[in-house]
Design a protein around this motif. Sequence first.
Motif, PDB file in Angstrom:
ATOM      1  N   GLY A 167      35.431  16.337 -17.290  1.00 36.80           N
ATOM      2  CA  GLY A 167      36.126  17.694 -17.023  1.00 36.80           C
ATOM      3  C   GLY A 167      36.469  17.508 -15.565  1.00 36.80           C
ATOM      4  N   TYR A 168      36.892  18.544 -15.010  1.00 36.39           N
ATOM      5  CA  TYR A 168      36.932  18.339 -13.619  1.00 36.39           C
ATOM      6  C   TYR A 168      35.955  18.072 -12.634  1.00 36.39           C
ATOM      7  CZ  TYR A 168      39.545  20.854  -9.086  1.00 36.39           C
ATOM      8  OH  TYR A 168      39.362  21.393  -8.358  1.00 36.39           O
ATOM      9  N   LYS A 169      36.397  17.417 -11.335  1.00 35.43           N
ATOM     10  CA  LYS A 169      36.169  17.202 -10.767  1.00 35.43           C
ATOM     11  C   LYS A 169      36.479  16.946  -8.992  1.00 35.43           C
ATOM     12  CE  LYS A 169      33.132  15.782 -13.781  1.00 35.43           C
ATOM     13  NZ  LYS A 169      31.574  15.339 -13.898  1.00 35.43           N
ATOM     14  N   GLY A 170      37.471  18.197  -8.861  1.00 33.71           N
ATOM     15  CA  GLY A 170      37.491  18.375  -7.374  1.00 33.71           C
ATOM     16  C   GLY A 170      39.071  17.676  -7.277  1.00 33.71           C
ATOM     17  N   ALA A 171      39.437  18.188  -6.136  1.00 33.49           N
ATOM     18  CA  ALA A 171      40.891  17.743  -5.779  1.00 33.49           C
ATOM     19  C   ALA A 171      41.105  16.323  -4.312  1.00 33.49           C
ATOM     20  CB  ALA A 171      41.684  18.901  -5.590  1.00 33.49           C
ATOM     21  N   ILE A 172      41.907  16.102  -4.043  1.00 33.86           N
ATOM     22  CA  ILE A 172      41.696  15.375  -2.684  1.00 33.86           C
ATOM     23  C   ILE A 172      44.012  15.016  -2.344  1.00 33.86           C
ATOM     24  CG2 ILE A 172      40.858  13.468  -3.436  1.00 33.86           C
ATOM     25  CD1 ILE A 172      42.477  10.862  -4.105  1.00 33.86           C
ATOM     26  N   ARG A 173      43.857  14.422  -1.145  1.00 31.23           N
ATOM     27  CA  ARG A 173      44.963  14.691  -0.266  1.00 31.23           C
ATOM     28  C   ARG A 173      45.217  13.965   0.919  1.00 31.23           C
ATOM     29  NH1 ARG A 173      46.324  16.933   4.408  1.00 31.23           N
ATOM     30  NH2 ARG A 173      44.792  18.007   5.331  1.00 31.23           N
ATOM     31  N   GLU A 174      46.021  13.097   0.695  1.00 29.55           N
ATOM     32  CA  GLU A 174      45.647  12.479   2.332  1.00 29.55           C
ATOM     33  C   GLU A 174      46.601  12.755   2.944  1.00 29.55           C
ATOM     34  OE1 GLU A 174      46.318   7.225   2.420  1.00 29.55           O
ATOM     35  OE2 GLU A 174      47.734   8.282   1.299  1.00 29.55           O
ATOM     36  N   ASP A 175      46.480  12.640   4.017  1.00 34.91           N
ATOM     37  CA  ASP A 175      47.052  12.883   5.586  1.00 34.91           C
ATOM     38  C   ASP A 175      47.720  10.862   5.735  1.00 34.91           C
ATOM     39  OD1 ASP A 175      48.610  13.360   7.899  1.00 34.91           O
ATOM     40  OD2 ASP A 175      47.332  14.909   9.010  1.00 34.91           O
ATOM     41  N   LYS A 176      48.644  11.078   5.568  1.00 36.12           N
ATOM     42  CA  LYS A 176      49.404   9.870   5.696  1.00 36.12           C
ATOM     43  C   LYS A 176      49.705   9.059   7.087  1.00 36.12           C
ATOM     44  CE  LYS A 176      51.623   9.054   1.486  1.00 36.12           C
ATOM     45  NZ  LYS A 176      53.027   8.561   0.540  1.00 36.12           N
ATOM     46  N   ALA A 177      50.068  10.125   7.998  1.00 37.09           N
ATOM     47  CA  ALA A 177      50.314   9.758   9.599  1.00 37.09           C
ATOM     48  C   ALA A 177      48.822  10.015  10.307  1.00 37.09           C
ATOM     49  CB  ALA A 177      50.448  10.791  10.372  1.00 37.09           C
ATOM     50  N   ILE A 178      47.542  10.029   9.736  1.00 41.01           N
ATOM     51  CA  ILE A 178      45.999   9.666  10.978  1.00 41.01           C
ATOM     52  C   ILE A 178      45.604   8.684   9.410  1.00 41.01           C
ATOM     53  CG2 ILE A 178      46.548  11.804  11.869  1.00 41.01           C
ATOM     54  CD1 ILE A 178      44.656  13.075   9.837  1.00 41.01           C
ATOM     55  N   LYS A 179      45.906   8.410   8.292  1.00 42.44           N
ATOM     56  CA  LYS A 179      45.345   7.409   7.391  1.00 42.44           C
ATOM     57  C   LYS A 179      44.117   8.174   6.855  1.00 42.44           C
ATOM     58  CE  LYS A 179      47.746   3.350   9.330  1.00 42.44           C
ATOM     59  NZ  LYS A 179      47.516   2.453  10.265  1.00 42.44           N
ATOM     60  N   LYS A 180      43.752   9.357   6.551  1.00 40.63           N
ATOM     61  CA  LYS A 180      43.130  10.021   6.251  1.00 40.63           C
ATOM     62  C   LYS A 180      42.632  10.648   5.204  1.00 40.63           C
ATOM     63  CE  LYS A 180      40.725  11.159  10.669  1.00 40.63           C
ATOM     64  NZ  LYS A 180      40.233  11.910  12.220  1.00 40.63           N
ATOM     65  N   VAL A 181      42.101  10.629   3.891  1.00 40.91           N
ATOM     66  CA  VAL A 181      42.042  11.466   3.292  1.00 40.91           C
ATOM     67  C   VAL A 181      40.699  12.869   2.927  1.00 40.91           C
ATOM     68  CG1 VAL A 181      41.851  11.283   0.602  1.00 40.91           C
ATOM     69  CG2 VAL A 181      42.523   9.732   1.519  1.00 40.91           C
TER      70      VAL A 181
END
Length: 213
Positions: A88-102
């Motif tokens: 099932g669903y386990k959450g969600a992610i996004r990345e800010d490539k400019a600061i190299k953080k997820v």
Amino acid sequence: MEKLLILIFTLLTVFAKGQTSVYHSFPDSNAAWNFHFESYCFSNGKGDENYSIILSGDTIINSKTYHKLTTPYVKSFSTGTCGGKTTGYKGAIREDKAIKKVFYVSTTDTTEKLLYDFNMNVGDTVKGYIQSFSLPTADIVISIDSVLVGSIYRKRWKINSDYNIQFIEGIGSTYGLFEHSPGSVTDHPDYSLICFQQNGQSLYPNATANCQH
């Protein structure tokens, strides 16, 4: 002169393997991670499971676009009541490539938390969602090198020697994608990365690994 040129080439090759200047961003689609989960419940048996995590479309949370994480596959070898991984669903992610953080939004929250900081240096304390709760022994970056992923070297951070936890650029933690670090606590469940696949190709730990999902 020929021997000197060979020596210089060898040294440059070794240095290149240890250093990588190109940032490898986190996947936003067509990626799968396979992990092995193991734990002991003493008289209640042993947890022993293989499971997968995939990216399964996008969602909007607080006006920001995230990539949904789903577990479609769990294979259990557990005994007693010590297992427990679910699909099932386990959450969600996004990345800010400019600061190299997820960043990560868990299934029980709507506020994002730092998941990975790919700017860390040796000696930095690991902070965010997966940081160790076994205070005061917080994880710190022990060493930084690079590791072969497919045909390209990516940066790697070693943050916990007790459980051999590593962060790999564009892949994440070898100790479960978003599992809290056990720090120095003994007899904690163990997670290990079996396979990482992107765009249908197995890339880590090797190209022959079978990613099930």
